[in-house]
Structure formats: structure tokens, C-alpha cells
Scaffold this motif. Structure first.
Motif, PDB file in Angstrom:
ATOM      1  N   ILE A   1      72.748  30.253 131.740  1.00  0.00           N
ATOM      2  CA  ILE A   1      71.506  30.868 131.292  1.00  0.00           C
ATOM      3  C   ILE A   1      71.827  32.218 130.670  1.00  0.00           C
ATOM      4  N   LEU A   2      71.584  32.332 129.371  1.00  0.00           N
ATOM      5  CA  LEU A   2      71.906  33.551 128.638  1.00  0.00           C
ATOM      6  C   LEU A   2      70.769  34.555 128.777  1.00  0.00           C
ATOM      7  N   ILE A   3      71.131  35.803 129.157  1.00  0.00           N
ATOM      8  CA  ILE A   3      70.122  36.833 129.386  1.00  0.00           C
ATOM      9  C   ILE A   3      70.546  38.152 128.741  1.00  0.00           C
ATOM     10  N   ALA A   4      69.569  38.955 128.401  1.00  0.00           N
ATOM     11  CA  ALA A   4      69.709  40.323 127.897  1.00  0.00           C
ATOM     12  C   ALA A   4      68.299  40.880 127.826  1.00  0.00           C
ATOM     13  N   GLN A   5      68.143  42.162 127.507  1.00  0.00           N
ATOM     14  CA  GLN A   5      66.779  42.651 127.269  1.00  0.00           C
ATOM     15  C   GLN A   5      66.194  41.956 126.052  1.00  0.00           C
ATOM     16  N   ASP A   6      67.040  41.613 125.107  1.00  0.00           N
ATOM     17  CA  ASP A   6      66.625  40.866 123.925  1.00  0.00           C
ATOM     18  C   ASP A   6      67.785  39.977 123.511  1.00  0.00           C
ATOM     19  N   THR A   7      67.769  38.748 123.977  1.00  0.00           N
ATOM     20  CA  THR A   7      68.891  37.835 123.753  1.00  0.00           C
ATOM     21  C   THR A   7      69.068  37.502 122.273  1.00  0.00           C
ATOM     22  N   THR A   8      67.973  37.369 121.533  1.00  0.00           N
ATOM     23  CA  THR A   8      68.076  36.944 120.135  1.00  0.00           C
ATOM     24  C   THR A   8      68.679  38.005 119.227  1.00  0.00           C
ATOM     25  N   ARG A   9      68.742  39.240 119.676  1.00  0.00           N
ATOM     26  CA  ARG A   9      69.333  40.302 118.859  1.00  0.00           C
ATOM     27  C   ARG A   9      70.851  40.378 119.059  1.00  0.00           C
ATOM     28  N   TYR A  10      71.374  39.518 119.895  1.00  0.00           N
ATOM     29  CA  TYR A  10      72.795  39.584 120.242  1.00  0.00           C
ATOM     30  C   TYR A  10      73.686  39.678 118.999  1.00  0.00           C
ATOM     31  N   GLY A  11      74.631  40.623 119.059  1.00  0.00           N
ATOM     32  CA  GLY A  11      75.674  40.728 118.046  1.00  0.00           C
ATOM     33  C   GLY A  11      75.355  41.628 116.880  1.00  0.00           C
ATOM     34  N   GLU A  12      74.076  41.975 116.655  1.00  0.00           N
ATOM     35  CA  GLU A  12      73.717  42.755 115.473  1.00  0.00           C
ATOM     36  C   GLU A  12      74.437  44.103 115.462  1.00  0.00           C
ATOM     37  N   ASP A  13      74.492  44.760 116.608  1.00  0.00           N
ATOM     38  CA  ASP A  13      75.138  46.076 116.685  1.00  0.00           C
ATOM     39  C   ASP A  13      76.657  45.981 116.626  1.00  0.00           C
ATOM     40  N   LEU A  14      77.204  44.867 117.082  1.00  0.00           N
ATOM     41  CA  LEU A  14      78.652  44.713 117.207  1.00  0.00           C
ATOM     42  C   LEU A  14      79.281  44.107 115.963  1.00  0.00           C
ATOM     43  N   TYR A  15      78.604  43.117 115.406  1.00  0.00           N
ATOM     44  CA  TYR A  15      79.177  42.364 114.280  1.00  0.00           C
ATOM     45  C   TYR A  15      78.448  42.576 112.959  1.00  0.00           C
ATOM     46  N   GLY A  16      77.281  43.209 113.002  1.00  0.00           N
ATOM     47  CA  GLY A  16      76.528  43.423 111.789  1.00  0.00           C
ATOM     48  C   GLY A  16      75.650  42.255 111.391  1.00  0.00           C
ATOM     49  N   TYR A  17      75.540  41.257 112.250  1.00  0.00           N
ATOM     50  CA  TYR A  17      74.655  40.112 111.997  1.00  0.00           C
ATOM     51  C   TYR A  17      74.206  39.542 113.330  1.00  0.00           C
ATOM     52  N   LEU A  18      73.161  38.731 113.297  1.00  0.00           N
ATOM     53  CA  LEU A  18      72.651  38.099 114.519  1.00  0.00           C
ATOM     54  C   LEU A  18      73.588  36.950 114.881  1.00  0.00           C
ATOM     55  N   ALA A  19      74.335  37.126 115.962  1.00  0.00           N
ATOM     56  CA  ALA A  19      75.457  36.227 116.268  1.00  0.00           C
ATOM     57  C   ALA A  19      75.142  35.181 117.329  1.00  0.00           C
ATOM     58  N   LEU A  20      73.889  35.110 117.789  1.00  0.00           N
ATOM     59  CA  LEU A  20      73.570  34.141 118.836  1.00  0.00           C
ATOM     60  C   LEU A  20      73.863  32.694 118.416  1.00  0.00           C
ATOM     61  N   PRO A  21      73.528  32.263 117.194  1.00  0.00           N
ATOM     62  CA  PRO A  21      73.864  30.885 116.813  1.00  0.00           C
ATOM     63  C   PRO A  21      75.365  30.588 116.912  1.00  0.00           C
ATOM     64  N   LYS A  22      76.183  31.514 116.460  1.00  0.00           N
ATOM     65  CA  LYS A  22      77.639  31.323 116.535  1.00  0.00           C
ATOM     66  C   LYS A  22      78.095  31.256 117.986  1.00  0.00           C
ATOM     67  N   LEU A  23      77.528  32.145 118.826  1.00  0.00           N
ATOM     68  CA  LEU A  23      77.880  32.125 120.246  1.00  0.00           C
ATOM     69  C   LEU A  23      77.499  30.782 120.876  1.00  0.00           C
ATOM     70  N   LEU A  24      76.316  30.268 120.560  1.00  0.00           N
ATOM     71  CA  LEU A  24      75.887  28.988 121.119  1.00  0.00           C
ATOM     72  C   LEU A  24      76.837  27.867 120.700  1.00  0.00           C
ATOM     73  N   ASP A  25      77.246  27.863 119.442  1.00  0.00           N
ATOM     74  CA  ASP A  25      78.187  26.832 118.984  1.00  0.00           C
ATOM     75  C   ASP A  25      79.479  26.870 119.787  1.00  0.00           C
ATOM     76  N   ARG A  26      79.961  28.062 120.078  1.00  0.00           N
ATOM     77  CA  ARG A  26      81.212  28.174 120.844  1.00  0.00           C
ATOM     78  C   ARG A  26      81.014  27.752 122.303  1.00  0.00           C
ATOM     79  N   LEU A  27      79.900  28.160 122.886  1.00  0.00           N
ATOM     80  CA  LEU A  27      79.642  27.792 124.282  1.00  0.00           C
ATOM     81  C   LEU A  27      79.469  26.282 124.436  1.00  0.00           C
ATOM     82  N   CYS A  28      78.890  25.643 123.429  1.00  0.00           N
ATOM     83  CA  CYS A  28      78.662  24.195 123.511  1.00  0.00           C
ATOM     84  C   CYS A  28      79.967  23.399 123.517  1.00  0.00           C
ATOM     85  N   ARG A  29      81.059  24.018 123.125  1.00  0.00           N
ATOM     86  CA  ARG A  29      82.348  23.321 123.127  1.00  0.00           C
ATOM     87  C   ARG A  29      83.028  23.348 124.495  1.00  0.00           C
TER      88      ARG A  29
END
Length: 445
Positions: free
Chosen positions: A195-223
Motif C-alpha cells: 500500500i503506497l502512502i504519502a501526504q500526496d502519493t500522486t505527486r511522487y517524484g516531481e521534486d526529485l526527478y522533475g516529472y510525476l514518477a508514480l506510473p514508472k514506480l508502479l511499473d517497476r513494483l509490478c515486476r
């Protein structure tokens, strides 16, 4: 003889993860962990300070432990978490029974702080909030078959009613490699639902990578082998992208469930809350979610009685709830929180009216959920087995439409074979009681 330490962790799943890391730190320092804080030498209260009811619960827990300390049953009380971070001076003044009051940035120093309390000191420590680690070793407090994983900390949204940015600081995404590595370890140790959690899960990665990275993270976790369900909580509506929805639809392991705290739909109220959108735009977003992810379970939370909420605003919210027919919904009366923009706004609503409006919405939602449950009769759902109810003489678990601790359950009979806890079964729904489904096992998975 080793000093025993127990923890009472209050509030959200994010706070639970922080508490699990604290306990791992203490275990590594040689303390013996105790499941019941009331039976330990040292009791830690990992507090919540989000809204008034949560603050009261935290204070009551401290006072109960103070009574045990007075009776000589525990030696020291350490207060940490959101309430301690937010009200450090007030806790020291009003709750002198607390031996130590520390902020979230001091979580990694808890072992040293406990040592000081046992020497008779009354330590205080409030380092910068960004010292709170985003990840680390954890002593898991959930059953082995499901785990929370925090992908970010803090929040930059600054909604008018919310104290979280003051308490938790700026939004900080955790690097993707560390998330994937922890998820792999969890899966190896038996986790089937992540279960993925944060104050705002959908914003994940924007500050770190410069883009919304949740879709990429989900693809990796699904493997990751062993994971069966991946669930998203705390998804801010402004960051729901087509890419995210397409990923959710495409990846079988991503549960078709989204927790989308909307708070309101009146454009006037949302603007006053420092949030975007209105009823038309939110309705369009929800329709897009349904279209792109067929069969998705929609969960939301709403606020009644925000300053200036008129009968017209509330009627619009009520009509919206009837129209959308959310599968899951929570509703809270507005809590006037010190230091927030909303606390100083004119036209504060009386407590009785806030609660009355909340009760009306929840009564309406109960009727909707009963209708939705009725529609489930005759269907077969996949259920994660969680336990056995001795009174009802049947097993229970959760379907993909239910998150732990906040949603409903599926009760089922299995006369031919006993399912193990954490096992997936297929259950044919035959009835429901209140908002919980009832059925019979058709297949073991």
C-alpha cells in the motif's frame, strides 16, 4: 535485564511507518520491544495532531500512561509524533507527566533520549523536520501479508484548513531504487499487498526527478515476484494524469481502487480552501477515471462546515454525493486548527451545524453503499483472508475494493477447507450486513 519499550502509535498509516522505524532503531540499540506499552518500562506515544479529535485521543493516551507511571507500573513516557512537533511548549506545560517531548526530526535519536529519561533527565529535542528519515529498517506492526510503504514525506499544497505542512515540512520524494528494494524485501518476507502512502502519493517524484514518477514506480513494483496487490492511498486530484490511469488499467497487480480526498465540490468553497476545481471539473475527472479504469472503486473524504459554507454549498455537495455514488466515503466536520489560514477566516460555522451536516452526508452515503452491496449479490470477488470471527463462525478478509483499517470486510464460510491468513480465495457474494459483504468460498487461489 534489558529495558522494555512499548509504543502506542496513533493517527495515519504514515505515522505508523515512522513508529515502525523508531522501534527498529530501539531494537538495534539493545532495548527489548513490548507489544503493550502499558506493560513496558518505557512507553512511547507516537501522537497525531491533525485535527481536534486526534489531538484529544493523543492527550488521553498520555494521561492514561501517566496514571500507570504514578502507580509505578512504567518508568518513563516519551512523546513524539505530530502533536509533539506542533505543540511542544503546551505539552511540557500541560502534561508534565511526559518525561521527554521530541519532534519528528529526533526519531533516530530515540534510544539516546530514552537513556536520558531513565537517568532522571527531561530531554527535549526538535531538530529540523527534514532529519526525519524517508526510509529505514522497520519492525512491522501489520500482519505479514500486507505492508505500507511511504514514498514521500511532507506537503507543499498548503490547503487553508491543514496543518500538515507546518508539522511535516516540505514535500520530499524518496528515491525509486530504495522503494523498489524495500518492496522486494517485503515480498520475500510474505507481503502480498503493498500500500503506497504519502501526504500526496500522486505527486511522487516531481521534486526529485522533475516529472510525476508514480506510473514508472508502479511499473517497476509490478515486476516484483510475490506481490499480488498494489494499492494507492492519498491521491491528490490535481495530479491524476492519463499516464497514471492507463498504468492502473494495464497493470493487473495495481488494485482498481483509488483514494481521492476531494474535501468539497463547491467552487466557492474549494477556492476558499486554497484548492482548485469545481463541481463540473471534478465530475469530469471522476468520469475520466471510470472510463479509463473500468470497474475502479472510488474512495473520497469530504469536509463539512468549512468557514463560510452556506446551505447552498452544502446542498451542492450533497447532490454531488448522490450523483457520483462513491463506493467508499469518509466525512469530517471542519476542525479549526491554529496557525492555518482557515482558522482566522470569518463566518466560522457552529460545531453543532458542522456535525449535523456531516451526519446527513454519512446517512446518505450509507444508503448508497447498501444499494452498491445489493448489486454485489451473485458476483464473485477475490478476497485476501485476514482472520476468523468466532462469534459469526466464519472467516473474513478484504476484497480489492477495501483498504485495511478504513473500509469494509467480506465475511465468508469455507466448510470444506480452512484458508490460511494471507491466502487469496474467490468468494461468491450471497448477502450483506450494513456495508460488509457475506459469501461462500468457491475457489482457493
Amino acid at each position: 535485564m534489558a529495558i522494555t519499550v512499548g509504543m502506542v502509535s496513533l493517527g495515519c498509516a504514515k505515522n505508523r511507518v515512522d513508529g515502525e522505524m523508531i522501534m527498529a532503531t530501539l531494537q538495534g540499540a539493545g532495548y527489548q520491544l513490548c507489544n503493550d506499552a502499558a506493560l513496558a518500562d518505557v512507553a512511547i506515544v507516537n501522537t497525531c495532531g491533525f485535527i481536534e479529535d486526534a489531538k484529544k485521543e493523543s492527550i488521553e493516551e498520555i494521561l492514561e500512561l501517566a496514571r500507570l507511571k504514578k502507580e509505578g507500573r512504567i518508568r518513563a513516557i516519551v512523546v513524539t509524533g505530530c502533536l509533539a512537533e506542533r505543540y511542544r511548549e503546551e505539552i511540557r506545560k500541560e502534561l508534565p507527566e511526559a518525561d521527554a517531548v521530541v519532534g519528528i526530526g529526533a526519531n533516530t535519536d530515540i534510544a539516546q533520549i530514552i537513556g536520558q529519561t531513565l537517568e532522571g533527565q527531561n530531554p527535549e529535542s526538535f531538530p529540523p523536520k527534514n532529519r526525519l528519515p524517508l526510509y529505514g529498517e522497520r519492525v512491522h506492526s501489520t500482519p505479514s501479508y500486507f505492508s505500507y510503504i511511504k514514498v514521500a514525506e511532507g506537503c507543499d499544497s498548503r490547503c487553508a484548513y491543514c496543518a500538515i505542512p507546518m508539522i511535516r515540512g516540505r514535500y520530499r520524494s524518496r528515491d525509486m531504487e530504495s522503494i523498489v528494494e524495500e518492496a522486494e524485501r517485503l515480498a520475500q518476507n510474505g507481503t502480498k499487498e503493498l500500500i503506497l502512502i504519502a501526504q500526496d502519493t500522486t505527486r511522487y517524484g516531481e521534486d526529485l526527478y522533475g516529472y510525476l514518477a508514480l506510473p514508472k514506480l508502479l511499473d517497476r513494483l509490478c515486476r516484483i515476484e510475490g506481490l499480488r496487490w498494489i494499492r494507492l492511498l492519498y491521491c491528490y486530484p490535481d495530479y491524476i494524469t492519463d499516464e497514471l490511469l492507463d498504468t492502473m488499467a494495464r497493470q493487473e497487480k495495481v488494485v482498481k481502487y483509488i483514494d481521492l480526498p476531494l474535501q468539497h465540490v463547491s467552487g466557492r468553497m474549494l477556492k476558499s480552501m486554497y484548492r482548485s476545481g469545481d463541481r463540473q471539473s471534478i465530475t469530469a475527472l471522476l468520469q475520466k477515471i471510470k472510463d479509463r479504469v473500468p470497474g475502479i472503486t472510488l474512495r473520497t473524504t469530504l469536509i463539512t462546515g468549512f468557514p463560510g459554507e452556506t446551505e447552498e454549498d452544502f446542498t451542492e455537495l450533497s447532490e454531488f454525493v448522490k450523483e457520483i455514488r462513491f463506493h467508499r466515503m469518509g466525512c469530517f466536520p471542519y476542525s479549526q486548527e491554529e496557525g492555518t489560514a482557515a482558522a482566522k477566516m470569518p463566518n466560522q460555522i457552529e460545531e453543532e451545524l458542522k456535525h449535523h451536516r456531516m451526519e446527513l452526508l454519512m446517512e446518505q452515503q450509507m444508503r448508497i453503499m447498501e444499494e452498491l452491496c445489493q448489486e454485489q449479490i451473485g458476483k464473485t470477488v477475490t478476497v485476501l483472508t485476514e482472520g476468523y470471527d468466532r462469534y459469526a463462525e466464519c472467516y473474513f478478509g478484504r476484497g480489492p475494493q477495501d483498504a485495511p483499517e478504513i473500509d469494509g470486510k467480506v465475511f465468508f464460510h469455507s466448510p470444506e477447507q480452512k484458508p490460511s491468513y494471507g491466502q487469496f480465495v474467490r468468494v461468491k457474494i450471497t448477502d450483506f450486513i450494513e456495508c460488509d459483504l457475506i459469501g461462500e468460498v468457491e475457489e482457493f487461489l
